[in-house]
Scaffold this motif. Structure first.
Motif, PDB file in Angstrom:
ATOM      1  N   LEU A   1       2.713   4.270 -13.281  1.00 10.94           N
ATOM      2  CA  LEU A   1       3.687   3.467 -12.540  1.00 10.94           C
ATOM      3  C   LEU A   1       3.726   3.851 -11.067  1.00 10.94           C
ATOM      4  O   LEU A   1       4.150   3.050 -10.226  1.00 10.94           O
ATOM      5  CB  LEU A   1       5.079   3.622 -13.154  1.00 10.94           C
ATOM      6  N   TRP A   2       3.301   5.074 -10.761  1.00 15.20           N
ATOM      7  CA  TRP A   2       3.263   5.514  -9.370  1.00 15.20           C
ATOM      8  C   TRP A   2       2.245   4.700  -8.577  1.00 15.20           C
ATOM      9  O   TRP A   2       2.472   4.406  -7.399  1.00 15.20           O
ATOM     10  CB  TRP A   2       2.909   7.003  -9.318  1.00 15.20           C
ATOM     11  N   ILE A   3       1.147   4.317  -9.211  1.00 17.69           N
ATOM     12  CA  ILE A   3       0.070   3.618  -8.505  1.00 17.69           C
ATOM     13  C   ILE A   3       0.543   2.280  -7.924  1.00 17.69           C
ATOM     14  O   ILE A   3       0.389   2.043  -6.719  1.00 17.69           O
ATOM     15  CB  ILE A   3      -1.155   3.454  -9.424  1.00 17.69           C
ATOM     16  N   PRO A   4       1.149   1.371  -8.707  1.00 15.43           N
ATOM     17  CA  PRO A   4       1.604   0.125  -8.073  1.00 15.43           C
ATOM     18  C   PRO A   4       2.744   0.342  -7.080  1.00 15.43           C
ATOM     19  O   PRO A   4       2.865  -0.406  -6.107  1.00 15.43           O
ATOM     20  CB  PRO A   4       2.061  -0.747  -9.234  1.00 15.43           C
ATOM     21  N   ALA A   5       3.563   1.354  -7.318  1.00 12.51           N
ATOM     22  CA  ALA A   5       4.630   1.634  -6.355  1.00 12.51           C
ATOM     23  C   ALA A   5       4.043   2.108  -5.033  1.00 12.51           C
ATOM     24  O   ALA A   5       4.552   1.761  -3.956  1.00 12.51           O
ATOM     25  CB  ALA A   5       5.587   2.681  -6.915  1.00 12.51           C
ATOM     26  N   THR A   6       2.962   2.856  -5.087  1.00 14.25           N
ATOM     27  CA  THR A   6       2.307   3.298  -3.861  1.00 14.25           C
ATOM     28  C   THR A   6       1.627   2.124  -3.162  1.00 14.25           C
ATOM     29  O   THR A   6       1.629   2.041  -1.935  1.00 14.25           O
ATOM     30  CB  THR A   6       1.283   4.402  -4.178  1.00 14.25           C
ATOM     31  N   VAL A   7       1.056   1.223  -3.938  1.00 16.96           N
ATOM     32  CA  VAL A   7       0.479   0.022  -3.336  1.00 16.96           C
ATOM     33  C   VAL A   7       1.580  -0.807  -2.674  1.00 16.96           C
ATOM     34  O   VAL A   7       1.374  -1.382  -1.599  1.00 16.96           O
ATOM     35  CB  VAL A   7      -0.284  -0.791  -4.408  1.00 16.96           C
ATOM     36  N   LEU A   8       2.756  -0.830  -3.273  1.00 15.73           N
ATOM     37  CA  LEU A   8       3.885  -1.519  -2.656  1.00 15.73           C
ATOM     38  C   LEU A   8       4.308  -0.831  -1.359  1.00 15.73           C
ATOM     39  O   LEU A   8       4.678  -1.491  -0.387  1.00 15.73           O
ATOM     40  CB  LEU A   8       5.051  -1.591  -3.640  1.00 15.73           C
ATOM     41  N   SER A   9       4.231   0.499  -1.336  1.00 12.01           N
ATOM     42  CA  SER A   9       4.578   1.202  -0.098  1.00 12.01           C
ATOM     43  C   SER A   9       3.526   0.985   0.981  1.00 12.01           C
ATOM     44  O   SER A   9       3.789   1.191   2.167  1.00 12.01           O
ATOM     45  CB  SER A   9       4.753   2.694  -0.360  1.00 12.01           C
ATOM     46  N   LEU A  10       2.355   0.549   0.581  1.00 18.00           N
ATOM     47  CA  LEU A  10       1.289   0.260   1.523  1.00 18.00           C
ATOM     48  C   LEU A  10       1.599  -0.979   2.365  1.00 18.00           C
ATOM     49  O   LEU A  10       1.032  -1.162   3.444  1.00 18.00           O
ATOM     50  CB  LEU A  10      -0.021   0.070   0.754  1.00 18.00           C
ATOM     51  N   THR A  11       2.526  -1.819   1.906  1.00 16.11           N
ATOM     52  CA  THR A  11       2.867  -3.019   2.668  1.00 16.11           C
ATOM     53  C   THR A  11       3.478  -2.690   4.018  1.00 16.11           C
ATOM     54  O   THR A  11       3.359  -3.480   4.948  1.00 16.11           O
ATOM     55  CB  THR A  11       3.838  -3.911   1.882  1.00 16.11           C
ATOM     56  N   ALA A  12       4.092  -1.546   4.152  1.00 12.76           N
ATOM     57  CA  ALA A  12       4.667  -1.170   5.443  1.00 12.76           C
ATOM     58  C   ALA A  12       3.586  -0.875   6.472  1.00 12.76           C
ATOM     59  O   ALA A  12       3.842  -0.912   7.676  1.00 12.76           O
ATOM     60  CB  ALA A  12       5.571   0.048   5.280  1.00 12.76           C
ATOM     61  N   SER A  13       2.370  -0.604   6.013  1.00 12.16           N
ATOM     62  CA  SER A  13       1.296  -0.302   6.963  1.00 12.16           C
ATOM     63  C   SER A  13       0.878  -1.540   7.752  1.00 12.16           C
ATOM     64  O   SER A  13       0.270  -1.411   8.812  1.00 12.16           O
ATOM     65  CB  SER A  13       0.095   0.284   6.233  1.00 12.16           C
ATOM     66  N   PHE A  14       1.181  -2.743   7.267  1.00 13.89           N
ATOM     67  CA  PHE A  14       0.870  -3.948   8.022  1.00 13.89           C
ATOM     68  C   PHE A  14       1.710  -4.037   9.297  1.00 13.89           C
ATOM     69  O   PHE A  14       1.346  -4.758  10.218  1.00 13.89           O
ATOM     70  CB  PHE A  14       1.068  -5.195   7.165  1.00 13.89           C
ATOM     71  N   ALA A  15       2.813  -3.312   9.329  1.00 11.07           N
ATOM     72  CA  ALA A  15       3.642  -3.239  10.527  1.00 11.07           C
ATOM     73  C   ALA A  15       3.407  -1.916  11.256  1.00 11.07           C
ATOM     74  O   ALA A  15       4.225  -1.493  12.057  1.00 11.07           O
ATOM     75  CB  ALA A  15       5.111  -3.380  10.170  1.00 11.07           C
TER      76      ALA A  15
END
Length: 139
Positions: free
Chosen positions: A41-55
């Protein structure tokens, strides 16, 4: 766009940190399935945290990664400590059993005082049943 992606990345990082903490606790307790599920479950949550890198905000991704690495190390160290304590207790079972059940000498004194003649013990042989089958040999 950044007003939406950065909070989404922070939420993903928070979920990833929670999963990392659960994984660390599971490793410390020796629950491999729970640890695998938490990391899964950590893996998709980390991918979700990756969305902030677009900013151009990398902090949520760094926090999520550091949380997993940290909790894996902490969980492993705690597992080693717990395992060594259990092995030390297993080395001295006589002292652990003596602390748990005290020996009572009063009951043995009463039983020897009341019996005057030695008891005769006849051995019992248990009747066994045979199925008549012969075990097969592996070829």
């Amino acid at each position: 766009m950044a007003a939406f992606l950065v909070p989404l990345g922070i939420i993903g990082a928070a979920v990833a940190v929670l999963c990392a903490v659960i994984a660390g606790i599971a490793i410390a307790r020796g629950a491999g399935g729970l640890a695998g599920g938490a990391v899964g479950l950590w893996i998709p949550a980390t991918v979700l945290s990756l969305t902030a890198s677009f900013a151009h905000e990398w902090t949520p991704l760094i926090v999520a990664g550091a949380a997993l690495v940290g909790m894996l190390v902490v969980g492993t160290v705690l597992r080693v400590i717990i395992g060594s304590a259990a092995s030390r207790a297993a080395l001295h079972p006589a002292t652990a059993a003596a602390e748990i059940t005290p020996i009572s000498t009063a009951s043995s004194a009463v039983s020897t005082a009341t019996s005057h003649a030695p008891a005769t013990v006849t051995p019992r042989v248990a009747a066994s049943t045979s199925t008549g089958s012969v075990p097969a040999l592996a070829s």
